[in-house]
Design a protein around this motif. Sequence first.
Motif, PDB file in Angstrom:
ATOM      1  N   TYR A 298      26.298  45.538  41.242  1.00  0.00           N
ATOM      2  CA  TYR A 298      26.800  46.096  42.493  1.00  0.00           C
ATOM      3  C   TYR A 298      25.676  46.553  43.417  1.00  0.00           C
ATOM      4  O   TYR A 298      25.894  47.251  44.376  1.00  0.00           O
ATOM      5  CB  TYR A 298      27.698  47.309  42.190  1.00  0.00           C
ATOM      6  CG  TYR A 298      28.864  46.943  41.315  1.00  0.00           C
ATOM      7  CD1 TYR A 298      29.960  46.292  41.836  1.00  0.00           C
ATOM      8  CD2 TYR A 298      28.837  47.238  39.956  1.00  0.00           C
ATOM      9  CE1 TYR A 298      31.026  45.942  41.027  1.00  0.00           C
ATOM     10  CE2 TYR A 298      29.899  46.900  39.138  1.00  0.00           C
ATOM     11  CZ  TYR A 298      30.991  46.253  39.687  1.00  0.00           C
ATOM     12  OH  TYR A 298      32.035  45.925  38.879  1.00  0.00           O
TER      13      TYR A 298
ATOM     14  N   SER B  30      31.844  51.941  44.142  1.00  0.00           N
ATOM     15  CA  SER B  30      30.556  51.286  44.409  1.00  0.00           C
ATOM     16  C   SER B  30      29.945  51.700  45.745  1.00  0.00           C
ATOM     17  O   SER B  30      28.726  51.705  45.892  1.00  0.00           O
ATOM     18  CB  SER B  30      30.730  49.764  44.362  1.00  0.00           C
ATOM     19  OG  SER B  30      31.655  49.334  45.356  1.00  0.00           O
ATOM     20  N   ASP B  31      30.769  52.049  46.737  1.00  0.00           N
ATOM     21  CA  ASP B  31      30.212  52.479  48.023  1.00  0.00           C
ATOM     22  C   ASP B  31      29.599  53.875  47.883  1.00  0.00           C
ATOM     23  O   ASP B  31      30.124  54.718  47.141  1.00  0.00           O
ATOM     24  CB  ASP B  31      31.304  52.514  49.092  1.00  0.00           C
ATOM     25  CG  ASP B  31      31.766  51.111  49.472  1.00  0.00           C
ATOM     26  OD1 ASP B  31      30.975  50.161  49.306  1.00  0.00           O
ATOM     27  OD2 ASP B  31      32.926  50.966  49.910  1.00  0.00           O
TER      28      ASP B  31
ATOM     29  N   ASP C 232      35.029  49.120  41.433  1.00  0.00           N
ATOM     30  CA  ASP C 232      34.666  48.676  42.785  1.00  0.00           C
ATOM     31  C   ASP C 232      34.844  49.803  43.800  1.00  0.00           C
ATOM     32  O   ASP C 232      34.070  49.934  44.748  1.00  0.00           O
ATOM     33  CB  ASP C 232      35.515  47.472  43.186  1.00  0.00           C
ATOM     34  CG  ASP C 232      35.196  46.232  42.349  1.00  0.00           C
ATOM     35  OD1 ASP C 232      34.110  46.206  41.720  1.00  0.00           O
ATOM     36  OD2 ASP C 232      36.031  45.302  42.302  1.00  0.00           O
TER      37      ASP C 232
ATOM     38  N   GLN D 218      38.549  47.252  36.883  1.00  0.00           N
ATOM     39  CA  GLN D 218      37.484  46.709  37.722  1.00  0.00           C
ATOM     40  C   GLN D 218      37.651  47.160  39.180  1.00  0.00           C
ATOM     41  O   GLN D 218      36.666  47.453  39.868  1.00  0.00           O
ATOM     42  CB  GLN D 218      37.470  45.180  37.648  1.00  0.00           C
ATOM     43  CG  GLN D 218      36.253  44.551  38.299  1.00  0.00           C
ATOM     44  CD  GLN D 218      34.951  45.019  37.665  1.00  0.00           C
ATOM     45  OE1 GLN D 218      34.744  44.866  36.472  1.00  0.00           O
ATOM     46  NE2 GLN D 218      34.089  45.637  38.469  1.00  0.00           N
ATOM     47  N   LYS D 219      38.911  47.245  39.629  1.00  0.00           N
ATOM     48  CA  LYS D 219      39.161  47.756  40.983  1.00  0.00           C
ATOM     49  C   LYS D 219      38.715  49.213  41.101  1.00  0.00           C
ATOM     50  O   LYS D 219      38.185  49.627  42.145  1.00  0.00           O
ATOM     51  CB  LYS D 219      40.646  47.631  41.327  1.00  0.00           C
ATOM     52  CG  LYS D 219      41.104  46.206  41.580  1.00  0.00           C
ATOM     53  CD  LYS D 219      42.578  46.181  41.979  1.00  0.00           C
ATOM     54  CE  LYS D 219      43.058  44.757  42.280  1.00  0.00           C
ATOM     55  NZ  LYS D 219      44.500  44.732  42.653  1.00  0.00           N
TER      56      LYS D 219
ATOM     57  N   THR E 104      27.881  55.126  39.315  1.00  0.00           N
ATOM     58  CA  THR E 104      28.604  54.098  38.577  1.00  0.00           C
ATOM     59  C   THR E 104      29.415  54.788  37.494  1.00  0.00           C
ATOM     60  O   THR E 104      29.327  55.997  37.318  1.00  0.00           O
ATOM     61  CB  THR E 104      27.643  53.078  37.954  1.00  0.00           C
ATOM     62  OG1 THR E 104      26.738  53.779  37.083  1.00  0.00           O
ATOM     63  CG2 THR E 104      26.843  52.348  39.023  1.00  0.00           C
TER      64      THR E 104
END
Length: 812
Positions: free
Chosen positions: A709, A485-486, A482, A478-479, A498
Amino acid sequence: MTQPDVEFSPSALERELQALEAGMYNTLEVTRAQLRALLTRAQDGRDLRAQATAHLLLGGCALYTGQLPEVKRELDLALDLARALRDHPLTARCLNGLGLYHDRVAEYDRALQAFLDSLKLTQSAGDDVGSFRALNNLSALYTTTGQLTQAQTFHACAQQLTQVLRDPIMLASLITHRILIADRQEDPQAVLDLACKHLPLIREVGPPRWTGTVQECVSRARLRQGQADSALTVALAELRAARQRQDDEGVSRLASAAARALLALDDLGAAEPLLRESLDLSRALGSRPVEMLALEGLAQLHERAGHFREALACARAHHALERAVHEHEVDARSQLLTAEIRMELLNRDTEIERLRNVELAQANRRLREAQHDLLRRATHDQLTGVSNRAHFQQVTAETLRELPGHEHAALIFLDLDRFKDVNDTLGHLAGDTLLQQVACRLQSVVRGSDLVGRVGGDEFTVLLRRVSARGDATLVAQKLADALSDPFDLDGHPVTVTASIGCAVAPDDGLDAEALQQHADMAMYRVKRSGGNQVLHFDAAMGEPSERQQLERDLGTALSGHELRLHYQGRYALRTSQLVGFEALLRWQHPTRGLIPPATFIPLAEETRLILPIGEWVLREACRQAAEWRCAERNLCVSVNVSALQFDLPHFVEIVRAALADSGLPARHLILEITESLVTRDLERARQHIGRLKALGVQIAMDDFGTGYSSLSMLESLPFDELKVDRSFTRHLNTERQPRVAALLSAMIQLAQTLDMTVTVEGIKDACQHDLLRDLGCDHAQGFLLARPLPPEEAAALIPAALILGASPAPS
């Protein structure tokens, strides 16, 4: 001491052989018989050079027709004779031919060695024609293995020689290879410009196969430029020529090229036999790249024809072959690097022997640096700098062998969603830059003891050498999600991507590297088929093919067998407790297994693309039921969930239009629910579809808000009518997190209502949650407290008879 070259004047037999060589590829079978007759005469007359030349030319004929064992036998005989004669130019030609043989049988290190030995001999003898052959074939070798930078370097060297020699056959060969490089680089304009300028020369002086190769590239280039008619004309004309000369390899390639053009013209009936012919010939010849093109074309053909099972079978076969071809290319590059290392080591030994002075230490240092660089190239991906496939597999295997019994290791498989769109819209350079930035972000998340690898294309792997519990792998995965995501900055273009992520943990999910990678890959592809942008841990049920295949077969007949049902859950206004509509929820009543949960069969339906016919049935049935209930007169709306695969269909809006027209339901009484992740997959497509749906009058709801996100600015940029807050927020209203969650809900509600959206909260189970959400200003609610999902006949009882008829629909 090196012996000097021995100079020969050609015998009468050799002159006959030279005359025969000039046109031997145009009349191959006749030429072969004449060569054997000349070989017999040379043997009778003990003319060793004529024997060597005859064996060399017979090897060339065998290579042209794909008779590889005969190629090796003839060229070995020719090489032994040439070396015995100390004829260096002839030896160089034999080595060059053996290099072509080794290239064909994927012995790339031996091919490289043979070409370089040939080049060394020709350069030392001042044989420019022989040097051209070696350089041109080195360029082709590196093109075959996808190393285009090295290919262009050798091509440039060969080009310099053609400018000096001005030989038309050499120029034709050089241009043919240059067109292949441009085709591999996906540069259609370069292909067309080169072919337009040089094809007449290639036709005039080259073997027919060169023309077939160029025309195949031309057809593909025209197709890439959207000129399907022209691409078809070129491919069919050259296909006829290949059939006439009985060139099976050319037929297999050109049949595939013609079929591609027919698919672009939507002529499925004409494309299918060509694709099947190409597939059969490519398999017989062992040409995996052509087989892969045929399978990909058949998968597209069946999907467009609505034959989803056949399309899935071809897609799976294509994917397996694509992986095998990629692994073959990786192996080829490793072989070439091994050969380069071996030659570098030999050069070092020669250098040490030559120097024997003060420069010795400096030479050693330079060579050690070269070895270090070559070793890194052999173990790391040259584009991103992370571990390559071979090195990653080796380290994974070593880690699992040394793993203590009480500890765990984890493997994470990550595949970028819609990476092809970046290449198609911004170019391959932008795609490469994106891969480099993704690799940097992944490395920034993991520990120094962990390993990040790139196993091909847009696929990355992460090895966590030590994890204390199974959940740690999911947390790290998940990290990683994340971290992506930017937005990425690609030369001033902000791009959001993604990833589909699968996890597997040893020893629970596998004791060896192959099993662990397979299971992580399986979990990742489950996410991929479900629309991407998720993290999924491997589950043992994924690895039970018989159970899964049975369920897949059953699902394939569930729709026609009337086993699928729709249940309806009421949606209520919080302030008035009045019914405002229903959400249609899919159920599967299996004849032997009973009611199968949606969480079990919906991912399977998406993976097999059965979700497309099932989703269309759900839409039509929900509209039909709403019309039967007279929802328009009773001021009610019906909500239908839309899957990512449905929404990706170019004609999705037409499907909705047809469902409304057939049922008679006014469009304003239909609400389509789409998720955040679906929208972020392709924001431009989402904007187009939503705009057309709104023009019909259909209402659009963003479902499961707060779990993805996407940025809040997306709510402002897309015309949503309703915001559905995920049930995960409702669940925490009875916990110690209630103040924080209530504040978040209040902000969401105020933001949505400011944008003229109705807010619905899912999962209300008790009066406390109900009252709190009502006080926060929430508009509508769903949950077991208000109504469970019910069959149509029971759901109908929820509609109060006192509802006012003729009013406008409830705001969504």
